[in-house]
Write a protein that holds these residues in place. Structure first.
Motif, short mmCIF file in Angstrom:
data_model
loop_
_atom_site.label_atom_id
_atom_site.label_comp_id
_atom_site.label_asym_id
_atom_site.label_seq_id
_atom_site.Cartn_x
_atom_site.Cartn_y
_atom_site.Cartn_z
N SER A 72 0.86 -1.19 0.00
CA SER A 72 0.00 0.00 0.00
C SER A 72 0.89 1.24 0.00
O SER A 72 2.09 1.17 0.31
CB SER A 72 -0.93 0.02 1.22
N MET A 107 1.07 3.70 1.93
CA MET A 107 1.58 4.24 3.20
C MET A 107 2.88 3.58 3.64
O MET A 107 3.54 4.07 4.56
CB MET A 107 0.52 4.13 4.31
N ARG A 167 -0.53 -7.52 -3.44
CA ARG A 167 -1.10 -8.14 -2.23
C ARG A 167 -1.33 -9.61 -2.48
O ARG A 167 -2.13 -9.98 -3.34
CB ARG A 167 -2.43 -7.48 -1.87
N MET A 199 -2.61 2.02 -6.52
CA MET A 199 -3.37 2.67 -5.48
C MET A 199 -3.19 4.18 -5.53
O MET A 199 -2.07 4.69 -5.45
CB MET A 199 -2.89 2.15 -4.13
N TRP A 254 -8.13 -0.17 9.89
CA TRP A 254 -7.06 -0.54 8.97
C TRP A 254 -5.69 -0.43 9.62
O TRP A 254 -5.37 0.55 10.30
CB TRP A 254 -7.09 0.32 7.69
N ASN A 264 -10.72 4.40 0.47
CA ASN A 264 -10.67 4.17 1.91
C ASN A 264 -9.84 5.27 2.59
O ASN A 264 -8.66 5.40 2.31
CB ASN A 264 -10.04 2.79 2.16
N VAL A 284 -8.21 6.24 5.86
CA VAL A 284 -7.84 5.72 7.19
C VAL A 284 -7.42 6.90 8.06
O VAL A 284 -6.62 7.73 7.64
CB VAL A 284 -6.67 4.72 7.08
N ASP A 304 -4.59 8.61 5.80
CA ASP A 304 -3.97 7.72 4.81
C ASP A 304 -5.09 7.25 3.90
O ASP A 304 -5.89 6.41 4.29
CB ASP A 304 -3.33 6.54 5.57
N PHE A 305 -5.15 7.85 2.72
CA PHE A 305 -6.21 7.45 1.79
C PHE A 305 -5.67 6.52 0.72
O PHE A 305 -4.56 6.72 0.20
CB PHE A 305 -6.83 8.68 1.10
N GLY A 306 -6.45 5.51 0.36
CA GLY A 306 -6.08 4.64 -0.76
C GLY A 306 -7.31 4.33 -1.60
O GLY A 306 -8.37 4.00 -1.05
N1 SER Z 1 -3.62 2.03 3.65
C1 SER Z 1 -5.03 1.95 3.34
C2 SER Z 1 -5.36 0.79 2.46
O1 SER Z 1 -4.48 0.14 1.97
C3 SER Z 1 -5.48 3.24 2.68
O2 SER Z 1 -4.53 3.61 1.77
O3 SER Z 1 -6.52 0.52 2.25
#
Ligand code: SER
Length: 605
Positions: free
Chosen positions: A40, A42, A68, A86, A160, A213, A215, A236-238
């Protein structure tokens, strides 16, 4: 809207909101043994979410290629992939819920032009440790989201963290927080009662697709198992690029988006069947498309199929893609697989740039798999002809030693009129689980061991030794030598570089001697922060240029102004003087691909 338009609009939107674009990390973080893959956006920001100052400020945005593996078994349906991109934006102790939710809503409804009536949001319902997120509820309402489109969930869905989804299973030191997700509803897809009486955003029937999402990253797990507030409140947006594109296209199948259209078309050409024509075959199309995209992106970073860690994953991905080619009736051919994968060059500049390397390694893995399949087939047919009992354990052994997939065992047994019972499938699954448990423990070990060794002085010394090795190789062999990859543990370093053949004994000795001479000279190791163009102008090596941020660190060994021994763009850490490294001993070399040599070296005192 094309995926490249979505990417651009997202970056532009957040730049307008005061964000700096940072470069994404590679899929395999160099010199970071804490994790197998970047999963991700972050990940590269963990120290900054914990409070360290980021050189680019407190508002950041990027598009992060991610991998993932927990979704591996689910790949084959319409919405899961291993590799994905992402869209990410971060507040490092800057803005919080009010701005984030308003901006993400504006981005989706104004920039992406989603019909707000099709959007649903979710909010954390609270538990004994963390209160219900009433603030987000109020913000969503103020943005005009109707209450029947706001849904509450507990920690299973609205919390998360990278590791351990729930606060109580988060490992010590891990950071996390409650989140608020956005879902797109496909109005024409009926709810499938197989998934429960009522449909809701987190229902798995496919009527809803998560597209973003946010977070609220504000907690850390302490030693005594308690959650404490981080020194700053972060966002933390994804958002999954592929899913956003699918929702915009009003089609819940991510494999119908532009990024996949070329690759799917080429599979159709190879197998002579159209995607969508036969639901029984669609799963194979998706697995091939996903696994080849993931594999080519890994290969483009210099990862090579093998038996350990990232290399092993890459091998499994390529072989699984090839096996599904076989299931579609297209055989196992390196040529076909490269032909199909080649379309990715149009979407991923790094794959395009390194295509020769990608293609060679893809094809040679195909050849290896073919011979593994032949060996597996021989073992299997021999056992069948002897009337042996082909049970779950036998099938698992074949899978583990030859990479021979269960589906293929079942198919071949079927051709021989032998039925592989559900009981044996379960026996296979239980062997598989045992194995998975083992590898999970191993990965947990990587995570833990990595954190420890990151701060380890040996790693720092080996890091500097890698620069010395790189410079020595270029001096002895020539300037065609360029870094293709590197990996450091607390015991040794591994360095992959471009060179046509293995080194002679003399060359190896000369390289080792030169490194140790420079160590004995006890040269200063220093760094300067500058822009990438300045770094290039200063003569710094920069083989992975596309991965760096706007500002880079340039490490020099020797006088940084003139006659330096080594100068490289690099994030560090390094020792202060070359003498601190000790001595370097080259322990092994291998030719790992065409034009790529790998050297292992260790430190002696
Ligand atoms: N870290 C969170 C996720 O992977 C938002 O970026 O969903």
């Amino acid at each position: 809207m094309t995926t490249s338009e979505i990417r651009q609009k997202y970056l532009d939107f957040f730049v307008k909101k005061g964000h700096k674009i940072i470069d994404p990390s590679p899929l395999v973080l160099e010199n970071d043994p804490t994790t197998l893959f970047t999963s991700s956006g972050m990940q590269q920001l963990v120290p900054y979410l914990k409070g360290q100052k980021h050189p680019e400020g407190t508002r950041l945005v990027d598009i992060q290629p991610s991998l993932r593996l927990q979704d591996l078994d689910e790949v084959g349906d319409k919405r899961h992939d291993t590799f994905f991109e992402m869209l990410g934006n971060w507040s490092l102790g800057d803005y919080f819920k009010k701005e984030q939710l308003a901006w993400v809503w504006e981005f989706f409804t104004k920039e992406m032009e989603f019909d707000p009536k099709r959007l649903h949001v979710t909010v954390f319902e609270g538990n004994s440790e963390v209160p219900k997120d009433s603030e987000s509820l109020e913000i969503w309402k103020s943005l005009g989201v109707s209450e029947n489109h706001i849904h509450f969930y507990g920690v299973e869905k609205n919390w998360w963290a990278r590791n351990g989804t729930f606060p109580d299973t988060m490992p010590e030191g891990e950071i996390g927080g409650p989140d608020s997700e956005i879902f797109y509803e496909f109005p024409d897809i009926p709810h499938d009662p197989k998934f429960g009486k009522f449909c809701h955003p987190n229902c798995d029937c496919g009527k809803f697709l998560e597209i973003g999402n946010s977070v609220f990253m504000q907690y850390q797990k302490t030693k005594n198992g308690k959650l404490v507030e981080l020194p700053q409140k972060n966002v933390d947006f994804g958002g999954g690029l592929e899913r956003i594109a699918a929702a915009l296209g009003e089609n819940p199948d991510i494999f119908k988006i532009d990024l996949f259209s070329g690759i799917i078309k080429k599979i159709e050409e190879e197998v002579g069947v159209n995607y969508g024509a036969d639901p029984g075959r669609d799963r194979s199309f998706r697995i091939i498309a996903d696994h080849l995209r993931a594999s080519c992106n890994l290969l483009a970073e210099g990862i090579i199929p093998g038996n350990k860690l990232q290399s092993y994953v890459l091998r499994r991905l390529i072989r699984r893609a090839m096996f599904h080619f076989h299931l579609l009736g297209a055989g196992i051919s390196g040529g076909a697989i490269s032909h199909v994968a080649e379309d990715l060059r149009n979407y991923y500049p790094n794959i395009d740039k390194n295509w020769q390397f990608v293609e060679e390694n893809l094809s040679s893995e195909a050849v290896r798999f073919e011979s593994a399949l032949k060996r597996g087939l021989a073992r299997l047919t021999f056992a069948v002809s002897k009337g042996e009992d082909i049970n779950g354990k036998f099938a698992f052994d074949l899978y583990q030693t030859e990479g021979f997939p269960l589906e293929l065992t079942i198919e071949i047994l079927g051709q021989n009129g032998v039925n592989f019972s559900t009981e044996e499938k379960n026996a296979f699954a239980s062997e598989f689980e045992k194995h998975k448990e083992l590898s999970r423990t191993t990965s947990a070990g990587i995570f833990k061991g990595g954190l420890e060794s990151k701060s380890n002085a040996e790693v720092t010394k080996l890091h500097t030794a890698t620069h010395l090795l790189h410079a020595a190789l270029r001096q002895i062999l020539g300037e065609h030598v360029g870094q293709k990859g590197s990996h450091i543990t607390s015991e040794k370093l591994r360095f992959d570089f471009s060179h046509p053949s293995k080194l002679t004994d003399d060359e190896l000795k000369n390289v080792e001697n030169l490194i140790n001479e420079k160590i004995d000279e006890d040269l200063p190791v220093s760094f300067e922060v500058m822009s990438l163009p300045e770094a290039i102008k200063s003569g710094a090596l920069h083989f992975f240029a596309e991965k760096y941020g706007e500002k880079v660190k340039v490490y020099a060994i020797g006088n940084p102004k003139r006659d330096w021994f080594s100068k490289e763009v690099c994030g560090g850490p390094h020792v202060g003087h070359s003498g601190e490294v000790g001595h370097v001993r080259i322990i092994k070399q291998e030719k790992i691909g065409s034009g790529v040599i790998r050297i292992y070296a260790t430190l002696t005192t």
